[in-house]
Design an enzyme around this catalytic site. Structure first.
Site, PDB file in Angstrom:
ATOM      1  N   PRO A  17       0.850  -1.196   0.000  1.00 11.62           N
ATOM      2  CA  PRO A  17       0.000   0.000   0.000  1.00 11.62           C
ATOM      3  C   PRO A  17       0.881   1.239   0.000  1.00 11.62           C
ATOM      4  O   PRO A  17       1.803   1.343   0.806  1.00 11.62           O
ATOM      5  CB  PRO A  17      -0.785  -0.133   1.314  1.00 11.62           C
ATOM      6  CG  PRO A  17       0.013  -1.052   2.167  1.00 11.62           C
ATOM      7  CD  PRO A  17       0.766  -1.954   1.255  1.00 11.62           C
ATOM      8  N   MET A  18       0.616   2.164  -0.920  1.00 14.10           N
ATOM      9  CA  MET A  18       1.456   3.362  -1.043  1.00 14.10           C
ATOM     10  C   MET A  18       0.565   4.589  -1.193  1.00 14.10           C
ATOM     11  O   MET A  18      -0.170   4.707  -2.178  1.00 14.10           O
ATOM     12  CB  MET A  18       2.406   3.225  -2.236  1.00 14.10           C
ATOM     13  CG  MET A  18       3.487   2.177  -2.037  1.00 14.10           C
ATOM     14  SD  MET A  18       4.587   1.980  -3.465  1.00 14.10           S
ATOM     15  CE  MET A  18       3.571   0.928  -4.522  1.00 14.10           C
ATOM     16  N   GLN A  70      -5.998  -1.728   3.158  1.00 17.08           N
ATOM     17  CA  GLN A  70      -5.259  -1.420   4.375  1.00 17.08           C
ATOM     18  C   GLN A  70      -5.989  -0.329   5.146  1.00 17.08           C
ATOM     19  O   GLN A  70      -6.326   0.726   4.596  1.00 17.08           O
ATOM     20  CB  GLN A  70      -3.834  -0.943   4.096  1.00 17.08           C
ATOM     21  CG  GLN A  70      -3.047  -0.762   5.397  1.00 17.08           C
ATOM     22  CD  GLN A  70      -1.657  -0.222   5.212  1.00 17.08           C
ATOM     23  OE1 GLN A  70      -1.484   0.917   4.794  1.00 17.08           O
ATOM     24  NE2 GLN A  70      -0.648  -1.030   5.531  1.00 17.08           N
ATOM     25  N   CYS A 100       3.411   2.790   9.470  1.00 20.13           N
ATOM     26  CA  CYS A 100       3.625   4.133   8.931  1.00 20.13           C
ATOM     27  C   CYS A 100       4.186   5.060  10.009  1.00 20.13           C
ATOM     28  O   CYS A 100       3.614   5.169  11.096  1.00 20.13           O
ATOM     29  CB  CYS A 100       2.324   4.699   8.383  1.00 20.13           C
ATOM     30  SG  CYS A 100       2.498   6.369   7.699  1.00 20.13           S
ATOM     31  N   LYS A 139       0.640  -5.192   9.163  1.00 17.35           N
ATOM     32  CA  LYS A 139       1.905  -4.748   8.575  1.00 17.35           C
ATOM     33  C   LYS A 139       2.615  -3.869   9.587  1.00 17.35           C
ATOM     34  O   LYS A 139       2.035  -2.905  10.098  1.00 17.35           O
ATOM     35  CB  LYS A 139       1.666  -3.972   7.275  1.00 17.35           C
ATOM     36  CG  LYS A 139       2.943  -3.630   6.515  1.00 17.35           C
ATOM     37  CD  LYS A 139       2.607  -3.012   5.152  1.00 17.35           C
ATOM     38  CE  LYS A 139       3.869  -2.862   4.305  1.00 17.35           C
ATOM     39  NZ  LYS A 139       4.805  -1.849   4.821  1.00 17.35           N
ATOM     40  N   HIS A 171       8.077  -4.770   7.468  1.00 21.88           N
ATOM     41  CA  HIS A 171       9.026  -3.856   6.832  1.00 21.88           C
ATOM     42  C   HIS A 171      10.325  -3.977   7.621  1.00 21.88           C
ATOM     43  O   HIS A 171      10.365  -3.627   8.804  1.00 21.88           O
ATOM     44  CB  HIS A 171       8.499  -2.426   6.867  1.00 21.88           C
ATOM     45  CG  HIS A 171       9.329  -1.465   6.086  1.00 21.88           C
ATOM     46  ND1 HIS A 171       8.812  -0.334   5.501  1.00 21.88           N
ATOM     47  CD2 HIS A 171      10.660  -1.449   5.784  1.00 21.88           C
ATOM     48  CE1 HIS A 171       9.771   0.329   4.886  1.00 21.88           C
ATOM     49  NE2 HIS A 171      10.918  -0.332   5.049  1.00 21.88           N
ATOM     50  N   GLY A 212      10.586  -4.139   2.085  1.00 22.18           N
ATOM     51  CA  GLY A 212      11.646  -3.151   2.271  1.00 22.18           C
ATOM     52  C   GLY A 212      12.867  -3.423   1.420  1.00 22.18           C
ATOM     53  O   GLY A 212      13.511  -4.456   1.580  1.00 22.18           O
ATOM     54  N   GLY A 233       7.452  -2.252  -2.993  1.00 15.31           N
ATOM     55  CA  GLY A 233       6.752  -0.979  -3.017  1.00 15.31           C
ATOM     56  C   GLY A 233       7.179  -0.121  -4.181  1.00 15.31           C
ATOM     57  O   GLY A 233       6.676  -0.256  -5.288  1.00 15.31           O
ATOM     58  N   ARG A 234       8.145   0.752  -3.953  1.00 11.38           N
ATOM     59  CA  ARG A 234       8.499   1.769  -4.943  1.00 11.38           C
ATOM     60  C   ARG A 234       8.949   1.191  -6.277  1.00 11.38           C
ATOM     61  O   ARG A 234       8.722   1.795  -7.328  1.00 11.38           O
ATOM     62  CB  ARG A 234       9.601   2.665  -4.363  1.00 11.38           C
ATOM     63  CG  ARG A 234       9.095   3.640  -3.312  1.00 11.38           C
ATOM     64  CD  ARG A 234      10.235   4.248  -2.528  1.00 11.38           C
ATOM     65  NE  ARG A 234      10.857   3.259  -1.655  1.00 11.38           N
ATOM     66  CZ  ARG A 234      12.006   3.432  -1.029  1.00 11.38           C
ATOM     67  NH1 ARG A 234      12.677   4.558  -1.206  1.00 11.38           N
ATOM     68  NH2 ARG A 234      12.491   2.511  -0.229  1.00 11.38           N
TER      69      ARG A 234
END
Length: 330
Positions: A17-18, A70, A100, A139, A171, A212, A233-234
């Site tokens: 989730p971003m 999420q 987060c 998470k 993460h 991560g 993720g990214r």
């Protein structure tokens, strides 16, 4: 979710989730690249669902399954209501954000700050499980601030698992709740995959997924030797063509996307349908700027979309023209 014994579970590979990135348009685009990966929504707070335009936050395309939502929150009753809503809307999983590090969400006791209160997280999980029948997952980070040793993380997992959570997405960095920005918290604290592997060894009946710093298929395959799944993720956003390898190399399934051009054609058709419903092209086109990363002419592709997609009358032809312009310079 398909739990057939001859199909690898979707949590083997998932996309994180971003915030501001993994909206329903982006997820539709990713689904053109991989049919097997588990997709996650952006984090949605309980307040947004219970007091805001919940239909806007819960809306998705049926093609996105398997799909998890999420949630961000810390009130067990509110989370339970939202979990029930997620099941009613057809989501396959509900994930609780305990990772987060943003100052903004800390103020609402959302995200990584919850790692300091494992009993509260356990209560949240218990209430959510009582409210729905779909899986509830968590998470989290390997730690927060100076509470970053392995026993502290293991105690957190043990406490939450006792409440009925069987899947933990870790993460593999700790979070500094003060002094680092969310971006810095994704880069500055060192990665510690060994902690995540140790967690799986200590809790073999739990599903443990590592997140991560993962940016290649080879790295994913290596990590899967020690854990049940990997979450990226990214890399999925910045280099989406990476996802075209996932089905074949991680799930032993045929690749879904034969070429980048094929994906653009399909996505352009989707964008045009959305435009005819009143949506703007630039809300959708921003997610595909990295599709031709590393290819000759990729800069021309990005420039044309960036310059033209935000025009009020822009159609999906902007995407197809961007490809044609790039090819002319090949």
């Amino acid at each position: 979710m398909n739990n057939s014994t001859n199909i690898l579970p979707p949590y083997r590979f998932s996309i994180a989730p971003m915030m501001d990135w993994s909206d329903r348009h982006c997820r539709y685009f990713w689904r053109l690249l991989t049919r097997e990966a588990l997709l996650y929504t952006e984090m949605v707070t309980t307040g947004a669902l219970l007091k805001g335009d919940f239909e806007r936050f819960l809306q998705y395309n049926q093609e996105e399954h398997p799909l998890a939502i999420q949630l961000g929150g810390s009130d067990p009753r509110s989370l339970a209501k939202c979990a029930g809503m997620a099941e009613d809307w057809g989501y396959d999983e509900v994930n609780l954000n305990c990772g987060c590090p943003s100052d903004r969400v800390q103020e609402g006791k959302i995200g990584a700050i919850l790692m300091a209160e494992p009993e509260l997280v356990a209560e949240c999980v218990s209430e959510m499980r009582n409210a729905c029948s779909i899986p509830i997952t968590v998470k989290h980070r390997i730690g927060i601030d100076d509470q970053d040793d392995y026993p502290a993380m293991a105690d957190f997992v043990r406490t939450v698992a006792a409440a009925g959570c069987s899947t933990f997405i870790v993460h593999a960095r700790k979070a500094w709740l003060k002094g680092l920005s969310p971006k810095q918290n994704r880069e500055v604290p060192p990665l510690n995959y060994d902690f995540v592997a140790q967690l799986k060894r200590e809790f073999p009946t739990l599903t443990v997924i590592v997140n991560g710093g993962i940016n290649t298929i080879e790295q994913s395959q290596a990590l899967l030797e020690d854990v049940d799944g990997v979450m990226i993720g990214r890399e999925a956003y910045n280099n989406p063509w990476f996802l075209a390898q996932v089905d074949e190399k991680l799930f032993n399934r045929p690749s879904l996307a034969p070429s980048r051009d094929h994906v653009i054609t399909q996505y352009a058709e989707y964008c045009q349908r959305e435009i005819e419903k009143g949506n703007r092209l630039h809300h959708m086109s921003r997610h595909i700027l990295g599709l031709y990363l590393g290819e000759y002419g990729a800069r021309i592709f990005r420039r044309h979309i960036t310059e033209c997609a935000n025009r009020p009358d822009a159609t999906a032809q902007v995407l197809l023209k961007a490809v044609n312009l790039m090819k002319r310079h090949d």
